[in-house]
Write an enzyme that holds these catalytic residues in place. Structure first.
Site, PDB file in Angstrom:
ATOM      1  N   THR A  41       0.819  -1.163  -0.063  1.00 51.41           N
ATOM      2  CA  THR A  41      -0.023   0.091   0.154  1.00 51.41           C
ATOM      3  C   THR A  41       0.850   1.099   0.075  1.00 51.41           C
ATOM      4  O   THR A  41       2.018   1.195   0.472  1.00 51.41           O
ATOM      5  CB  THR A  41      -0.988   0.199   1.226  1.00 51.41           C
ATOM      6  OG1 THR A  41      -1.792   1.288   1.016  1.00 51.41           O
ATOM      7  CG2 THR A  41      -0.269   0.226   2.530  1.00 51.41           C
ATOM      8  N   ASN A  51      -0.741   3.820   1.391  1.00 55.00           N
ATOM      9  CA  ASN A  51      -1.797   4.495   2.335  1.00 55.00           C
ATOM     10  C   ASN A  51      -1.285   4.142   3.747  1.00 55.00           C
ATOM     11  O   ASN A  51      -1.601   3.049   4.229  1.00 55.00           O
ATOM     12  CB  ASN A  51      -3.107   4.015   1.902  1.00 55.00           C
ATOM     13  CG  ASN A  51      -4.277   4.816   2.763  1.00 55.00           C
ATOM     14  OD1 ASN A  51      -3.816   5.016   4.255  1.00 55.00           O
ATOM     15  ND2 ASN A  51      -5.322   5.186   2.267  1.00 55.00           N
ATOM     16  N   ASP A  57      -8.271  -3.180  -1.011  1.00 53.73           N
ATOM     17  CA  ASP A  57      -8.857  -1.953  -1.945  1.00 53.73           C
ATOM     18  C   ASP A  57     -10.215  -1.718  -1.326  1.00 53.73           C
ATOM     19  O   ASP A  57     -10.949  -2.691  -1.112  1.00 53.73           O
ATOM     20  CB  ASP A  57      -8.887  -2.558  -3.447  1.00 53.73           C
ATOM     21  CG  ASP A  57      -8.962  -1.663  -4.257  1.00 53.73           C
ATOM     22  OD1 ASP A  57      -8.251  -0.283  -4.107  1.00 53.73           O
ATOM     23  OD2 ASP A  57      -9.608  -1.695  -5.263  1.00 53.73           O
ATOM     24  N   SER A  58     -10.304  -0.435  -1.229  1.00 48.56           N
ATOM     25  CA  SER A  58     -11.535  -0.166  -0.633  1.00 48.56           C
ATOM     26  C   SER A  58     -12.431   1.015  -1.566  1.00 48.56           C
ATOM     27  O   SER A  58     -11.680   1.576  -2.356  1.00 48.56           O
ATOM     28  CB  SER A  58     -11.175   0.359   0.689  1.00 48.56           C
ATOM     29  OG  SER A  58     -10.591  -0.418   1.630  1.00 48.56           O
ATOM     30  N   TYR A 111     -12.300   9.490   3.486  1.00 45.50           N
ATOM     31  CA  TYR A 111     -13.467   9.875   3.427  1.00 45.50           C
ATOM     32  C   TYR A 111     -14.159   9.881   5.048  1.00 45.50           C
ATOM     33  O   TYR A 111     -15.078  10.076   5.142  1.00 45.50           O
ATOM     34  CB  TYR A 111     -14.457   8.842   2.522  1.00 45.50           C
ATOM     35  CG  TYR A 111     -14.290   9.133   0.956  1.00 45.50           C
ATOM     36  CD1 TYR A 111     -14.461  10.071   0.358  1.00 45.50           C
ATOM     37  CD2 TYR A 111     -13.433   7.800   0.347  1.00 45.50           C
ATOM     38  CE1 TYR A 111     -14.396  10.370  -1.143  1.00 45.50           C
ATOM     39  CE2 TYR A 111     -13.102   8.231  -0.903  1.00 45.50           C
ATOM     40  CZ  TYR A 111     -13.731   9.140  -1.534  1.00 45.50           C
ATOM     41  OH  TYR A 111     -13.189   9.313  -3.043  1.00 45.50           O
ATOM     42  N   ASP A 112     -13.282   9.420   5.854  1.00 45.90           N
ATOM     43  CA  ASP A 112     -13.767   9.401   7.126  1.00 45.90           C
ATOM     44  C   ASP A 112     -14.278  10.668   7.610  1.00 45.90           C
ATOM     45  O   ASP A 112     -15.527  10.539   8.317  1.00 45.90           O
ATOM     46  CB  ASP A 112     -12.576   9.126   8.147  1.00 45.90           C
ATOM     47  CG  ASP A 112     -12.063   7.518   8.069  1.00 45.90           C
ATOM     48  OD1 ASP A 112     -12.793   6.830   7.606  1.00 45.90           O
ATOM     49  OD2 ASP A 112     -11.190   7.266   8.523  1.00 45.90           O
ATOM     50  N   HIS A 140     -15.537  -1.752   7.792  1.00 46.30           N
ATOM     51  CA  HIS A 140     -15.614  -2.548   6.645  1.00 46.30           C
ATOM     52  C   HIS A 140     -14.168  -3.233   6.707  1.00 46.30           C
ATOM     53  O   HIS A 140     -14.211  -4.348   6.721  1.00 46.30           O
ATOM     54  CB  HIS A 140     -15.662  -1.565   5.306  1.00 46.30           C
ATOM     55  CG  HIS A 140     -14.872  -0.294   5.642  1.00 46.30           C
ATOM     56  ND1 HIS A 140     -15.160   0.852   6.457  1.00 46.30           N
ATOM     57  CD2 HIS A 140     -13.748   0.185   4.741  1.00 46.30           C
ATOM     58  CE1 HIS A 140     -14.264   1.691   6.273  1.00 46.30           C
ATOM     59  NE2 HIS A 140     -13.430   1.355   5.395  1.00 46.30           N
TER      60      HIS A 140
HETATM   61  P1  ITT Z   1      -3.352   1.822  -1.801  1.00 46.13           P
HETATM   62  O1  ITT Z   1      -4.291   1.487  -3.265  1.00 46.13           O
HETATM   63  O2  ITT Z   1      -1.968   2.115  -2.087  1.00 46.13           O
HETATM   64  O3  ITT Z   1      -3.566   0.841  -0.850  1.00 46.13           O
HETATM   65  P2  ITT Z   1      -5.261   4.183  -1.786  1.00 46.13           P
HETATM   66  O4  ITT Z   1      -5.666   5.205  -1.009  1.00 46.13           O
HETATM   67  O5  ITT Z   1      -5.280   4.376  -3.234  1.00 46.13           O
HETATM   68  O6  ITT Z   1      -4.113   3.280  -1.281  1.00 46.13           O
HETATM   69  P3  ITT Z   1      -8.004   2.626  -2.158  1.00 46.13           P
HETATM   70  O7  ITT Z   1      -7.759   2.735  -3.618  1.00 46.13           O
HETATM   71  O8  ITT Z   1      -8.222   1.318  -1.450  1.00 46.13           O
HETATM   72  O9  ITT Z   1      -6.597   3.216  -1.409  1.00 46.13           O
HETATM   73  O10 ITT Z   1      -8.824   3.673  -1.464  1.00 46.13           O
HETATM   74  C1  ITT Z   1      -9.826   4.311  -2.169  1.00 46.13           C
HETATM   75  C2  ITT Z   1     -10.194   5.696  -1.599  1.00 46.13           C
HETATM   76  O11 ITT Z   1     -10.807   5.372  -0.605  1.00 46.13           O
HETATM   77  C3  ITT Z   1      -8.830   6.487  -1.101  1.00 46.13           C
HETATM   78  O12 ITT Z   1      -9.097   7.586  -1.457  1.00 46.13           O
HETATM   79  C4  ITT Z   1      -8.807   6.136   0.430  1.00 46.13           C
HETATM   80  O13 ITT Z   1      -8.138   7.284   1.211  1.00 46.13           O
HETATM   81  C5  ITT Z   1     -10.135   5.924   0.880  1.00 46.13           C
HETATM   82  N1  ITT Z   1     -10.327   5.130   1.816  1.00 46.13           N
HETATM   83  C6  ITT Z   1     -10.163   3.569   2.019  1.00 46.13           C
HETATM   84  N2  ITT Z   1     -10.433   3.356   2.905  1.00 46.13           N
HETATM   85  C7  ITT Z   1     -10.929   4.316   3.841  1.00 46.13           C
HETATM   86  C8  ITT Z   1     -11.377   4.231   5.114  1.00 46.13           C
HETATM   87  O14 ITT Z   1     -11.533   3.211   5.949  1.00 46.13           O
HETATM   88  N3  ITT Z   1     -11.906   5.442   5.432  1.00 46.13           N
HETATM   89  C9  ITT Z   1     -11.943   6.423   4.923  1.00 46.13           C
HETATM   90  N4  ITT Z   1     -11.416   6.479   3.408  1.00 46.13           N
HETATM   91  C10 ITT Z   1     -11.001   5.524   3.108  1.00 46.13           C
END
Ligand code: ITT
Length: 189
Positions: A11, A13, A71-72, A149-150, A175
């Site tokens: 990641t 992040n 991936d979220s 998005y928290d 989640h």
């Molecule tokens: P990696 O792919 O490098 O892991 P990313 O930030 O791009 O990091 P995602 O594609 O999974 O990760 O996330 C999609 C967006 O949703 C991204 O802007 C995140 O900051 C946000 N996100 C993911 N999980 C979250 C959470 O638990 N609370 C709030 N925002 C979240």
């Protein structure tokens, strides 16, 4: 319990890293950051993003140790699931203000966060675990904890956003934690 002592998390992040560490380390699993490029193909679901990305990595890299990728996305009902798989791009361009603008005047503010965690065990393959948290989009940005998005997401049964909760509170209902529980259960078998 599992005999897996170390797992690599792919990641960029650090918010995710913090949340995943807080859950796996008490179980005796060290979580280390794996710095590799992950190509996210623009496909229809988080599962497909994970699966295709992990297959690409497997072909390109010689990774000998187990690794996970999370991936979220935020799926807003009244926007037909948008930003969904585009959550990262949307957050990086117009951010939470952009979501609040899109939600102006909308009565139905229900949304859900989804996480899919892919586990790659070299020689065995990919397994996937998912988790969801239902809630609503707030009317304004609130709170300083967490990430992404928290500050605009209020989980069901709460009146605070995730960003107004401590990491421990978010970690009980999020989640991501639901997906991690599936992963932990799998590893303990
Ligand atoms: P990696 O792919 O490098 O892991 P990313 O930030 O791009 O990091 P995602 O594609 O999974 O990760 O996330 C999609 C967006 O949703 C991204 O802007 C995140 O900051 C946000 N996100 C993911 N999980 C979250 C959470 O638990 N609370 C709030 N925002 C979240």
């Amino acid at each position: 319990m599992t005999d897996l002592k170390k797992i690599n998390l792919l990641t960029g992040n650090t918010g995710k890293l913090k949340e995943i560490k807080r859950w796996l380390e008490p179980l005796g699993i060290e979580v280390t950051l794996l710095n590799k490029e992950f190509i996210e193909t623009q496909v229809g679901s988080l599962e497909e993003v994970i699966f295709q990305g992990m297959e690409i990595i497997k072909e390109k890299e010689e990774i000998q140790e187990p690794f996970i990728k999370d991936d979220s996305g935020l799926f807003i009902d009244d926007l037909n699931g948008f930003p969904g798989v585009y959550s990262s791009y949307f957050q990086g361009t117009v951010g939470n203000d952009g979501i609040l603008k899109l939600m102006e005047g909308r009565k139905n503010r229900t949304a859900r966060f989804k996480t899919v965690i892919g586990l790659m065990i070299p020689g065995i393959g990919v397994s996937m675990f998912s988790g969801e948290c239902v809630g609503t989009i707030s009317d304004e940005i609130r709170g300083k904890q967490g990430f992404g998005y928290d500050p605009i997401f209020i989980p069901e049964g709460e009146d605070r956003t995730f960003a107004e909760m401590s990491l421990e509170e978010k970690n009980k209902i999020s989640h991501r934690i639901r997906a991690i529980k599936g992963l932990v259960e799998f590893l303990s078998k």
